[in-house]
Design a protein around this motif. Structure first.
Motif, PDB file in Angstrom:
ATOM      1  N   ALA A 190      38.439 -17.837  57.408  1.00  0.00           N
ATOM      2  CA  ALA A 190      39.344 -17.768  58.565  1.00  0.00           C
ATOM      3  C   ALA A 190      38.935 -16.648  59.516  1.00  0.00           C
ATOM      4  N   SER A 191      38.445 -15.546  58.992  1.00  0.00           N
ATOM      5  CA  SER A 191      37.984 -14.446  59.847  1.00  0.00           C
ATOM      6  C   SER A 191      36.752 -14.838  60.649  1.00  0.00           C
ATOM      7  N   VAL A 192      35.831 -15.537  60.021  1.00  0.00           N
ATOM      8  CA  VAL A 192      34.642 -16.008  60.731  1.00  0.00           C
ATOM      9  C   VAL A 192      35.056 -16.990  61.826  1.00  0.00           C
ATOM     10  N   ALA A 193      35.916 -17.936  61.494  1.00  0.00           N
ATOM     11  CA  ALA A 193      36.342 -18.956  62.457  1.00  0.00           C
ATOM     12  C   ALA A 193      37.124 -18.344  63.614  1.00  0.00           C
ATOM     13  N   THR A 194      38.048 -17.420  63.325  1.00  0.00           N
ATOM     14  CA  THR A 194      38.830 -16.824  64.413  1.00  0.00           C
ATOM     15  C   THR A 194      37.952 -15.941  65.298  1.00  0.00           C
ATOM     16  N   SER A 195      36.973 -15.270  64.711  1.00  0.00           N
ATOM     17  CA  SER A 195      36.045 -14.454  65.501  1.00  0.00           C
ATOM     18  C   SER A 195      35.216 -15.334  66.424  1.00  0.00           C
ATOM     19  N   SER A 196      34.701 -16.424  65.882  1.00  0.00           N
ATOM     20  CA  SER A 196      33.918 -17.370  66.670  1.00  0.00           C
ATOM     21  C   SER A 196      34.749 -17.939  67.819  1.00  0.00           C
ATOM     22  N   MET A 197      35.976 -18.352  67.515  1.00  0.00           N
ATOM     23  CA  MET A 197      36.842 -18.931  68.554  1.00  0.00           C
ATOM     24  C   MET A 197      37.216 -17.890  69.603  1.00  0.00           C
ATOM     25  N   THR A 198      37.419 -16.656  69.185  1.00  0.00           N
ATOM     26  CA  THR A 198      37.725 -15.595  70.154  1.00  0.00           C
ATOM     27  C   THR A 198      36.613 -15.488  71.181  1.00  0.00           C
ATOM     28  N   THR A 199      35.366 -15.531  70.735  1.00  0.00           N
ATOM     29  CA  THR A 199      34.252 -15.424  71.680  1.00  0.00           C
ATOM     30  C   THR A 199      34.192 -16.642  72.590  1.00  0.00           C
ATOM     31  N   GLU A 200      34.465 -17.816  72.038  1.00  0.00           N
ATOM     32  CA  GLU A 200      34.445 -19.035  72.853  1.00  0.00           C
ATOM     33  C   GLU A 200      35.524 -19.005  73.933  1.00  0.00           C
ATOM     34  N   LEU A 201      36.703 -18.520  73.588  1.00  0.00           N
ATOM     35  CA  LEU A 201      37.808 -18.467  74.548  1.00  0.00           C
ATOM     36  C   LEU A 201      37.592 -17.392  75.611  1.00  0.00           C
ATOM     37  N   SER A 202      36.772 -16.384  75.302  1.00  0.00           N
ATOM     38  CA  SER A 202      36.578 -15.242  76.201  1.00  0.00           C
ATOM     39  C   SER A 202      35.396 -15.381  77.139  1.00  0.00           C
ATOM     40  N   LYS A 203      34.399 -16.123  76.716  1.00  0.00           N
ATOM     41  CA  LYS A 203      33.144 -16.213  77.473  1.00  0.00           C
ATOM     42  C   LYS A 203      33.390 -16.784  78.860  1.00  0.00           C
TER      43      LYS A 203
ATOM     44  N   THR B   1      45.841 -14.424  73.232  1.00  0.00           N
ATOM     45  CA  THR B   1      46.716 -13.986  72.140  1.00  0.00           C
ATOM     46  C   THR B   1      46.288 -14.624  70.824  1.00  0.00           C
ATOM     47  N   GLU B   2      46.902 -14.138  69.763  1.00  0.00           N
ATOM     48  CA  GLU B   2      46.671 -14.714  68.441  1.00  0.00           C
ATOM     49  C   GLU B   2      47.028 -16.204  68.440  1.00  0.00           C
ATOM     50  N   ASP B   3      48.132 -16.548  69.112  1.00  0.00           N
ATOM     51  CA  ASP B   3      48.550 -17.954  69.166  1.00  0.00           C
ATOM     52  C   ASP B   3      47.521 -18.826  69.867  1.00  0.00           C
ATOM     53  N   HIS B   4      46.880 -18.311  70.930  1.00  0.00           N
ATOM     54  CA  HIS B   4      45.826 -19.077  71.607  1.00  0.00           C
ATOM     55  C   HIS B   4      44.705 -19.421  70.630  1.00  0.00           C
ATOM     56  N   ILE B   5      44.313 -18.437  69.835  1.00  0.00           N
ATOM     57  CA  ILE B   5      43.213 -18.634  68.886  1.00  0.00           C
ATOM     58  C   ILE B   5      43.619 -19.623  67.795  1.00  0.00           C
ATOM     59  N   ILE B   6      44.800 -19.428  67.222  1.00  0.00           N
ATOM     60  CA  ILE B   6      45.287 -20.321  66.168  1.00  0.00           C
ATOM     61  C   ILE B   6      45.398 -21.755  66.680  1.00  0.00           C
ATOM     62  N   ASN B   7      45.963 -21.923  67.866  1.00  0.00           N
ATOM     63  CA  ASN B   7      46.113 -23.270  68.432  1.00  0.00           C
ATOM     64  C   ASN B   7      44.762 -23.915  68.729  1.00  0.00           C
ATOM     65  N   ALA B   8      43.816 -23.128  69.248  1.00  0.00           N
ATOM     66  CA  ALA B   8      42.484 -23.666  69.553  1.00  0.00           C
ATOM     67  C   ALA B   8      41.761 -24.112  68.282  1.00  0.00           C
ATOM     68  N   LEU B   9      42.106 -23.484  67.154  1.00  0.00           N
ATOM     69  CA  LEU B   9      41.493 -23.848  65.869  1.00  0.00           C
ATOM     70  C   LEU B   9      42.239 -24.984  65.168  1.00  0.00           C
ATOM     71  N   GLY B  10      43.278 -25.490  65.780  1.00  0.00           N
ATOM     72  CA  GLY B  10      44.046 -26.558  65.147  1.00  0.00           C
ATOM     73  C   GLY B  10      44.939 -26.045  64.031  1.00  0.00           C
ATOM     74  N   GLY B  11      45.266 -24.745  64.078  1.00  0.00           N
ATOM     75  CA  GLY B  11      46.148 -24.139  63.103  1.00  0.00           C
ATOM     76  C   GLY B  11      45.407 -23.416  61.999  1.00  0.00           C
ATOM     77  N   LEU B  12      46.145 -22.555  61.323  1.00  0.00           N
ATOM     78  CA  LEU B  12      45.643 -21.813  60.160  1.00  0.00           C
ATOM     79  C   LEU B  12      46.729 -21.810  59.096  1.00  0.00           C
TER      80      LEU B  12
END
Length: 126
Positions: free
Chosen positions: A64-77, A88-99
């Protein structure tokens, strides 16, 4: 934690993380560690004209840490610094389809490290 509890998107970002590595000429660097699970993340940003032109990360942690880190970079680039600070944390969780509930705290790792990297950029700029 069974691997089946993760969404397909989480598994994809865990197995094939985006933007992993170091940016040698970064102009912002932020870290964050989560003492609850022992994960540690460093985010590197390269800012040009107030836009995150490039971003990368190194993480030590669970899937989950690897996936959230990866998604954070994708959402920020390619976002402005102001837009990236609104992630926010919710943006990352939602973009990952939940955790799974016991892994939602991992999303804080990326948000905090990103904000720390942006703060570092501003400090270096002065």
């Amino acid at each position: 934690m069974d691997i089946e509890e993760y969404s397909d998107i989480v598994m994809d970002h865990f197995m094939c993380p985006r933007n992993m590595g170091v940016i040698n000429n970064s102009n912002g660097e932020g870290t964050n560690g989560d003492p609850d699970c022992g994960d540690y993340l460093t985010i590197y940003i390269k800012v040009e004209n107030n836009i995150i032109d490039d971003i990368s990360f190194l993480v030590f942690g669970c899937p989950a840490s690897v996936a959230t880190s990866s998604m954070t970079t994708e959402l920020s680039k390619k976002k402005t610094l102001e837009e990236a600070l609104k992630i926010t944390e919710d943006h990352i969780i939602n973009a990952l389809g939940g955790l799974p509930e016991n892994k939602k705290h991992c999303s804080n790792l990326g948000v905090s490290a990103l904000r720390n990297a942006i703060e570092d950029y501003y400090k270096r700029k002065v």
